[in-house]
Design a protein around this motif. Structure first.
Motif, PDB file in Angstrom:
ATOM      1  N   UNK A   1      -7.540 -10.817   5.522  1.00 38.13           N
ATOM      2  CA  UNK A   1      -8.955 -10.391   5.167  1.00 38.13           C
ATOM      3  C   UNK A   1      -8.597  -8.953   4.287  1.00 38.13           C
ATOM      4  N   UNK A   2      -7.510  -8.491   4.350  1.00 40.25           N
ATOM      5  CA  UNK A   2      -7.218  -7.326   3.539  1.00 40.25           C
ATOM      6  C   UNK A   2      -7.145  -7.519   1.809  1.00 40.25           C
ATOM      7  N   UNK A   3      -6.833  -8.662   1.673  1.00 41.24           N
ATOM      8  CA  UNK A   3      -6.865  -8.910  -0.098  1.00 41.24           C
ATOM      9  C   UNK A   3      -8.220  -8.975  -0.451  1.00 41.24           C
ATOM     10  N   UNK A   4      -9.190  -9.410   0.331  1.00 34.20           N
ATOM     11  CA  UNK A   4     -10.431  -9.406  -0.008  1.00 34.20           C
ATOM     12  C   UNK A   4     -11.116  -8.065  -0.589  1.00 34.20           C
ATOM     13  N   UNK A   5     -10.624  -6.854   0.138  1.00 28.83           N
ATOM     14  CA  UNK A   5     -11.088  -5.476  -0.258  1.00 28.83           C
ATOM     15  C   UNK A   5     -10.007  -5.111  -1.455  1.00 28.83           C
ATOM     16  N   UNK A   6      -8.988  -5.810  -1.814  1.00 29.54           N
ATOM     17  CA  UNK A   6      -8.149  -5.407  -2.826  1.00 29.54           C
ATOM     18  C   UNK A   6      -6.984  -4.703  -2.241  1.00 29.54           C
ATOM     19  N   UNK A   7      -6.325  -5.043  -1.054  1.00 26.71           N
ATOM     20  CA  UNK A   7      -5.480  -4.107  -0.545  1.00 26.71           C
ATOM     21  C   UNK A   7      -4.213  -5.265  -0.247  1.00 26.71           C
ATOM     22  N   UNK A   8      -3.065  -4.514  -0.130  1.00 26.06           N
ATOM     23  CA  UNK A   8      -1.878  -5.078   0.086  1.00 26.06           C
ATOM     24  C   UNK A   8      -1.557  -5.301   1.601  1.00 26.06           C
ATOM     25  N   UNK A   9      -1.492  -6.628   2.235  1.00 22.29           N
ATOM     26  CA  UNK A   9      -1.436  -6.676   3.679  1.00 22.29           C
ATOM     27  C   UNK A   9       0.061  -6.017   4.120  1.00 22.29           C
ATOM     28  N   UNK A  10       0.918  -5.667   3.277  1.00 28.24           N
ATOM     29  CA  UNK A  10       2.180  -4.919   3.889  1.00 28.24           C
ATOM     30  C   UNK A  10       2.115  -3.542   3.943  1.00 28.24           C
ATOM     31  N   UNK A  11       1.451  -3.126   2.854  1.00 23.57           N
ATOM     32  CA  UNK A  11       1.028  -1.704   2.695  1.00 23.57           C
ATOM     33  C   UNK A  11       0.290  -1.345   3.906  1.00 23.57           C
ATOM     34  N   UNK A  12      -0.714  -2.037   4.238  1.00 19.98           N
ATOM     35  CA  UNK A  12      -1.776  -1.704   5.211  1.00 19.98           C
ATOM     36  C   UNK A  12      -1.142  -1.903   6.767  1.00 19.98           C
ATOM     37  N   UNK A  13      -0.324  -2.834   6.741  1.00 19.25           N
ATOM     38  CA  UNK A  13       0.582  -2.991   8.217  1.00 19.25           C
ATOM     39  C   UNK A  13       1.248  -1.714   8.439  1.00 19.25           C
ATOM     40  N   UNK A  14       2.173  -0.923   7.420  1.00 14.79           N
ATOM     41  CA  UNK A  14       2.766   0.284   7.668  1.00 14.79           C
ATOM     42  C   UNK A  14       1.605   1.640   7.705  1.00 14.79           C
ATOM     43  N   UNK A  15       0.606   1.392   6.971  1.00 12.60           N
ATOM     44  CA  UNK A  15      -0.383   2.635   7.091  1.00 12.60           C
ATOM     45  C   UNK A  15      -1.040   2.583   8.520  1.00 12.60           C
ATOM     46  N   UNK A  16      -1.439   1.484   9.191  1.00 15.71           N
ATOM     47  CA  UNK A  16      -2.152   1.498  10.425  1.00 15.71           C
ATOM     48  C   UNK A  16      -1.454   1.458  11.488  1.00 15.71           C
ATOM     49  N   UNK A  17       0.068   0.997  11.324  1.00 13.69           N
ATOM     50  CA  UNK A  17       1.180   1.142  12.349  1.00 13.69           C
ATOM     51  C   UNK A  17       0.696   1.293  13.880  1.00 13.69           C
ATOM     52  N   UNK A  18       0.768   2.329  14.671  1.00 19.10           N
ATOM     53  CA  UNK A  18       0.720   2.318  16.014  1.00 19.10           C
ATOM     54  C   UNK A  18      -0.850   1.976  16.522  1.00 19.10           C
ATOM     55  N   UNK A  19      -1.698   2.155  15.565  1.00 17.14           N
ATOM     56  CA  UNK A  19      -3.074   1.977  16.028  1.00 17.14           C
ATOM     57  C   UNK A  19      -3.433   0.346  15.937  1.00 17.14           C
ATOM     58  N   UNK A  20      -2.727  -0.355  15.606  1.00 15.56           N
ATOM     59  CA  UNK A  20      -2.775  -1.712  15.952  1.00 15.56           C
ATOM     60  C   UNK A  20      -2.427  -2.362  17.020  1.00 15.56           C
ATOM     61  N   UNK A  21      -3.451  -2.893  18.091  1.00 12.62           N
ATOM     62  CA  UNK A  21      -3.044  -3.384  19.005  1.00 12.62           C
ATOM     63  C   UNK A  21      -3.181  -5.015  19.293  1.00 12.62           C
ATOM     64  N   UNK A  22      -4.170  -5.406  18.372  1.00  7.81           N
ATOM     65  CA  UNK A  22      -4.220  -6.869  18.169  1.00  7.81           C
ATOM     66  C   UNK A  22      -4.210  -7.354  16.641  1.00  7.81           C
ATOM     67  N   UNK A  23      -3.784  -8.723  16.798  1.00  6.42           N
ATOM     68  CA  UNK A  23      -3.528  -9.232  15.539  1.00  6.42           C
ATOM     69  C   UNK A  23      -4.346 -10.418  15.200  1.00  6.42           C
TER      70      UNK A  23
END
Length: 363
Positions: A198-220
């Motif tokens: 879904x991230x690319x729909x908003x013009x975002x790089x999935x790899x950069x977002x994974x790094x940014x959200x980091x420990x806030x992620x519990x579900x994938x």
């Protein structure tokens, strides 16, 4: 595009580190090829195909049934197989009558709690350029306030039950907006469900977002993608993991470093464009980052080259929906790819409850 390599620093497991125990999950309303069957049949098949985790998109059909909903049988079957159930509660707004919306979310959550489920997710359906609600115009910041109010309203029941609600990175919200919502909510209850496609729909790089959200992620919520250049920008189409243009070696390593231990496959069929060549689009996308847009261009080039070399179908061949059998193949292929990549970067994937019933997904 997945490249499997040996363990490296930054790949998710450093030298001498304890190998994390990983679960691979399947997310569905009904499992592929069982769309018209009772939910228990989907659960049986997912367990047979080796999933240690099943995330139900929703239980709306079961809750609307005239007679018994059959969910106790599903929960008992999952518990007996050692397979955890998780659940989608539905849409958290911002549109619709707030009381009705909250009652629907509470109904699903309370039934899930009765079944022993403690991990949930919600999604959103905001409009970037604003929309009407009850006779008044809501700009996007007002929509985010409505979503926040709804999530705060259902938080006490979740907290009392020791449950977690994960806000999904849906196509309508940028990752920074999801993070801002979660940071204003109770951290004992709320976290993030990362949907990489879904991230690319908003013009975002999935790899950069994974790094940014980091420990806030519990579900994938995981699937691969291709990104075709079109006159207004890019058109996303969805693929099995390892059959698209995402670098799963790096992406999974980043998620492992962030502490993610559940990797759940989702195969939704949403079709979206990212109109980055339309100047007017940028007026409602304040989060956009030049480096992220550069990565979208890279994914577009990989897609163009892959189609030219015959690795992907060309865009005009993507109009037909995949058959249920093809969707089942994609699910099994994604499972095999995840297991292979995670193992290659040093993770220990939990053994499936049963042996995979079909091996064609590994081909």
């Amino acid at each position: 595009m997945t490249q499997i390599t040996s363990v490296q620093p930054g790949s998710g497991v450093e030298d001498g580190a304890v190998s994390p125990q990983i679960r691979i999950g399947a997310q569905f309303t009904r499992y592929p090829e069982l769309e018209d069957q009772p939910l228990i049949e989907s659960l049986h098949t997912a367990v047979t195909d080796g999933f240690q985790l099943v995330v139900l998109n929703n239980i709306a059909a079961e809750l609307a049934a005239d007679g018994p909903d059959g969910l106790d049988e599903v929960a008992a079957e999952a518990a007996g197989a050692g397979t955890e159930l998780q659940l989608g509660l539905g849409c958290a707004g911002p549109f619709g009558d707030p009381q009705t919306l909250r009652a629907s979310l509470r109904q699903a959550m309370n039934r899930g709690l009765e079944l022993g489920i403690r991990e949930f997710f919600v999604y959103t359906r905001s409009e970037r350029d604003g929309g009407m609600e009850a006779g008044r115009f809501l700009d996007h910041p007002a929509q985010l306030r409505n979503i926040l109010a709804t999530l705060n309203a259902i938080a006490p029941e979740a907290e009392a039950a020791g449950a977690r609600i994960n806000v999904k990175t849906h196509e309508d919200l940028a990752s920074g907006e999801v993070l801002a919502l979660v940071e204003r909510l109770d951290p004992a209850v709320f976290a993030i469900g990362l949907d990489v496609a879904n991230l690319v729909v908003r013009g975002e790089d999935p790899q950069a977002v994974a790094q940014k959200l980091g420990p806030r992620i519990r579900m994938t919520h995981l699937e691969d993608l291709v990104l075709f250049p079109v006159p207004d920008g890019y058109r996303r189409r969805l693929r099995a993991v390892g059959e698209g243009v995402l670098d799963w070696n790096t992406l999974l390593g980043t998620l492992l470093d962030a502490g993610v231990r559940d990797f759940t496959l989702e195969q939704h069929r949403g079709r979206f464009d990212t109109p980055v060549f339309d100047r007017s689009w940028f007026a409602h996308e304040p989060h956009l980052d030049a480096a992220d847009l550069g990565q979208l261009a890279r994914l577009g080039v990989l897609t163009h080259d892959g189609a030219a070399q015959g690795r992907f179908p060309v865009l005009q061949d993507w109009d037909e929906e995949p058959t249920p059998g093809e969707r089942r193949r994609q699910m099994l292929h994604s499972t095999a790819t995840l297991r292979s990549v995670l193992t290659s970067i040093g993770a220990t994937v939990a053994s499936p409850s049963t042996v995979l019933s079909r091996e064609e997904g590994k081909q």
